[in-house]
Design an enzyme around this catalytic site. Structure first.
Site, PDB file in Angstrom:
ATOM      1  N   ASP A 213       0.842  -1.193   0.000  1.00 14.62           N
ATOM      2  CA  ASP A 213       0.000   0.000   0.000  1.00 14.62           C
ATOM      3  C   ASP A 213       0.878   1.244   0.000  1.00 14.62           C
ATOM      4  O   ASP A 213       1.675   1.455   0.917  1.00 14.62           O
ATOM      5  CB  ASP A 213      -0.912   0.003   1.229  1.00 14.62           C
ATOM      6  CG  ASP A 213      -1.736   1.275   1.327  1.00 14.62           C
ATOM      7  OD1 ASP A 213      -2.565   1.507   0.422  1.00 14.62           O
ATOM      8  OD2 ASP A 213      -1.537   2.033   2.301  1.00 14.62           O
ATOM      9  N   ASP A 338      22.895   2.074  -7.590  1.00 14.58           N
ATOM     10  CA  ASP A 338      23.008   0.728  -7.052  1.00 14.58           C
ATOM     11  C   ASP A 338      24.321   0.131  -7.551  1.00 14.58           C
ATOM     12  O   ASP A 338      24.947   0.628  -8.494  1.00 14.58           O
ATOM     13  CB  ASP A 338      21.800  -0.122  -7.451  1.00 14.58           C
ATOM     14  CG  ASP A 338      21.459  -1.148  -6.387  1.00 14.58           C
ATOM     15  OD1 ASP A 338      22.362  -1.558  -5.638  1.00 14.58           O
ATOM     16  OD2 ASP A 338      20.279  -1.558  -6.304  1.00 14.58           O
TER      17      ASP A 338
END
Length: 634
Positions: A213, A338
């Site tokens: 959510d 990353d």
């Protein structure tokens, strides 16, 4: 600052300041006078500019690399209990003074090892301290390159477990306590939290998210940043800089195949689902996270301002970094790529075999595989990357600058952000830690007591038929997957044979497959199916036990398991999100009560998982349990 807190052979001399015979300073550039960058009373912006003025182009370029502190015995990836000091010294000689640690020693050793690195840094030309970062190390799941072993740090529920509780104050408290642990041993940067929206249920990285959510993820990720950094207004000098990740859409990979791998380089989204993935980052950005890490993956199916995103990894995407993050979201911190996005992915990286496994050919240059290494650096820097993760050779980026592919102005911009963060963390004034204090902070029983309380609260009770729980005293219990000594210590009466039992307690893991055994990460990640099948050992154990006695089933939900096969057999059913056996026993005996509610839906079948859209949250057909389900016992 007293000289007693500057340990080591290379500690800088404390020199009388021209401004005051009583004051002292660290002569980092060894010139016998106090420069503005060495003066804690000078504003950070001026200290940065003074240091930049003294730096060569080569040194500025090297600031844009975030390397790895290698471990002894040739452990390049850094797992071990002590650093390879020669390798660290060579890395510092190249000007690289930001690095990840993957050590997991006891506290005293950890503090001493990090102090040793800072002594080496202090001996360099300008004495620039090392920013030491870490992946999460306070949870249960450990995967090389993703998370680290606890090594004595407090052990909390998984991030999903914090989402199951849903309490911002608890997450912020967790952040403050763990930040104190990090700083006690000399760690300054958390490569976390994951604000990724967990929308593809087969994705192995979802366990470190706050669920499916967007509003919940945003709320709790913001609390995480506030806790670690020490203030709702951003980083304080005693805090730990957070690097919220992975910007953006990482949780939407078809079949759950992860972006560390060539076969997982594409995320499938649309504009509506992409907006939810972006919204999940709002709380962390509002809390002024010091850093943001772009994702590996290529976002397919997304347009910004009517223009389709270029089909490259986010670290190379100017619309995602310079456009959406910098200009639209007004992010002013450091952008760290990353790990390994500029490396070259050879055939054994793309398509390894049993004869030629991937090994350490770790590279994620998705969408720019055909570019030269120099051009990858140029594209990333121009897209907005301030630091490239997992690399420590400045030569390709320096070549890109000298060939006119990256401007000096862009290098200076990135260097300012990297240096400003070091100053904000107080590293130029004292990067060393008190070794004795580290042993008091790490392993503090009071901190672990809070972590244990959170573990108890984070678990989710899904079924409690005939009010079986809590177990009445004296009932005889048969165990599977639970330590018998721990269960006895928790007050259970343990029997060895089902025929002697009144009830069974069975703990099992969410099903997974090793679909890519020759890939470095694929061999370590939980991929594939989520459903319990008749021939699974876990299903057999539950079936046999439940045929004899009421059976309590506890499933470790690192991914959203399909529990349809177990639901009818279980008299009580738990979803676990990071719990010791002792915590589980406390729950079933009623010494503690779970407070958790599911942070994602649980699908009803393998077909429902296959048919759902990887980018849309909780969209499987007729889920067995909905997000938010959970029984709270009176």
């Amino acid at each position: 600052m007293g000289s007693a807190i500057l340990p080591g052979l290379f500690a800088a001399a404390l020199v009388a300041s021209p401004a005051s015979a009583e004051s002292s300073y660290r002569d980092l550039n060894h010139n016998g006078r106090q420069d503005p960058y060495e003066n804690p009373a000078v504003p950070i912006a001026r200290r940065v500019e003074d240091l930049l003025r003294q730096m060569t182009l080569e040194e500025k370029v090297a600031l844009m690399l975030h390397g790895t502190l290698s471990a002894e015995n040739g452990a390049r990836i850094g797992v071990g209990v002590a650093y390879d000091k020669s390798a660290a010294q060579a890395q510092l000689a190249r000007g690289v003074n930001s690095a990840i640690t993957r050590l997991s020693p006891e506290a005293k050793t950890f503090a001493e090892e990090n102090n040793a690195i800072q002594r080496l840094a202090e001996a360099t030309r300008l004495g620039i301290p090392v920013t030491i970062s870490t992946d999460p190390r306070n949870h249960f799941q450990v995967t090389v390159g993703v998370s680290s072993a606890s090594g004595g740090f407090s052990q909390w529920p998984e991030t999903l477990g914090m989402a199951a509780i849903g309490d911002e104050k608890l997450v912020e408290r967790f952040g403050r306590l763990v930040a104190a642990e990090y700083r006690a041993v000399g760690i300054h940067m958390a490569l976390s939290p994951q604000a990724d929206l967990f929308t593809e249920p087969r994705w192995p990285r979802g366990v470190a998210t706050f669920g499916s959510d967007a509003a919940t993820v945003s709320r709790l990720a913001g609390a995480y940043v506030r806790g670690f950094q020490g203030s709702p207004k951003g980083l304080v000098s005693s805090g730990v800089a957070t690097v919220v990740k992975h910007w953006v859409g990482y949780g939407a990979e078809p079949e759950g195949f992860d972006g560390h791998n060539y076969y997982g380089r594409i995320a499938k989204l649309d504009n509506a689902s992409f907006a939810q993935h972006v919204a999940a980052f709002e709380g962390a950005l509002k809390a002024k996270s010091a850093g943001v890490m772009p994702t590996y993956v290529i976002a397919n199916g997304v347009s910004i301002n009517g223009k389709p995103l270029p089909q490259v990894g986010a670290g190379f995407s100017k619309p995602l970094i310079d456009g959406l993050l910098r200009r639209t979201k007004k992010f002013g911190g450091i952008v760290i790529s990353d790990w390994g996005i500029t490396n070259t992915c050879l055939d054994q990286c793309k398509a390894p075999t049993a004869e030629k496994p991937q090994g350490f050919n770790i590279a994620m240059p998705w969408g720019v595989e055909e570019l030269s290494e120099e051009d990858r650096y140029a594209m990333g820097a121009n897209a907005g990357i301030d630091q490239f993760g997992g690399v420590d050779d400045p030569a390709p980026l320096l070549a890109a600058v000298r060939h006119g592919k990256v401007s000096v102005a862009r290098i200076n911009e990135a260097a300012r952000r990297v240096l400003a963060l070091k100053f904000e963390l107080g590293l130029f004034d004292n990067p060393y830690v008190d070794v004795t204090n580290s042993t008091k902070v790490i392993g503090d029983p009071a901190t672990q007591a809070e972590a244990d309380k959170a573990q108890r609260a984070a678990q989710v009770l899904l079924e409690n038929k005939a009010n079986l729980l809590p177990l009445k005293p004296g009932r005889k219990v048969w165990l599977s997957g639970v330590n018998a000594d721990v269960a006895r210590a928790g007050g259970l009466t343990i029997v060895d044979k089902l025929a002697e039992a009144d009830v069974a307690l069975v703990r099992v893991a969410t099903p997974f497959e090793v679909l890519h055994p020759n890939h470095f990460f694929g061999s370590r990640q939980h991929e594939g199916r989520l459903d319990f099948r008749a021939d699974d050992e876990a299903t057999k154990v539950v079936t046999v036990a439940s045929a004899s006695v009421p059976t309590i089933v506890a499933v470790d939900l690192d991914r959203p398991a399909v529990l349809t096969t177990l639901k009818d057999r279980a008299a009580a059913l738990y979803g676990l999100f990071g719990a010791s056996d002792a915590v589980l026993v406390d729950l079933v005996t009623g010494k503690a009560k779970s407070q958790g509610r599911l942070p994602f839906e649980l699908p009803s079948s393998a077909k429902a998982v296959e048919d759902q859209h990887p980018g849309r949250p909780d969209d499987s057909r007729t889920p067995l349990y909905k997000r938010g389900d959970g029984i709270i016992l009176p």
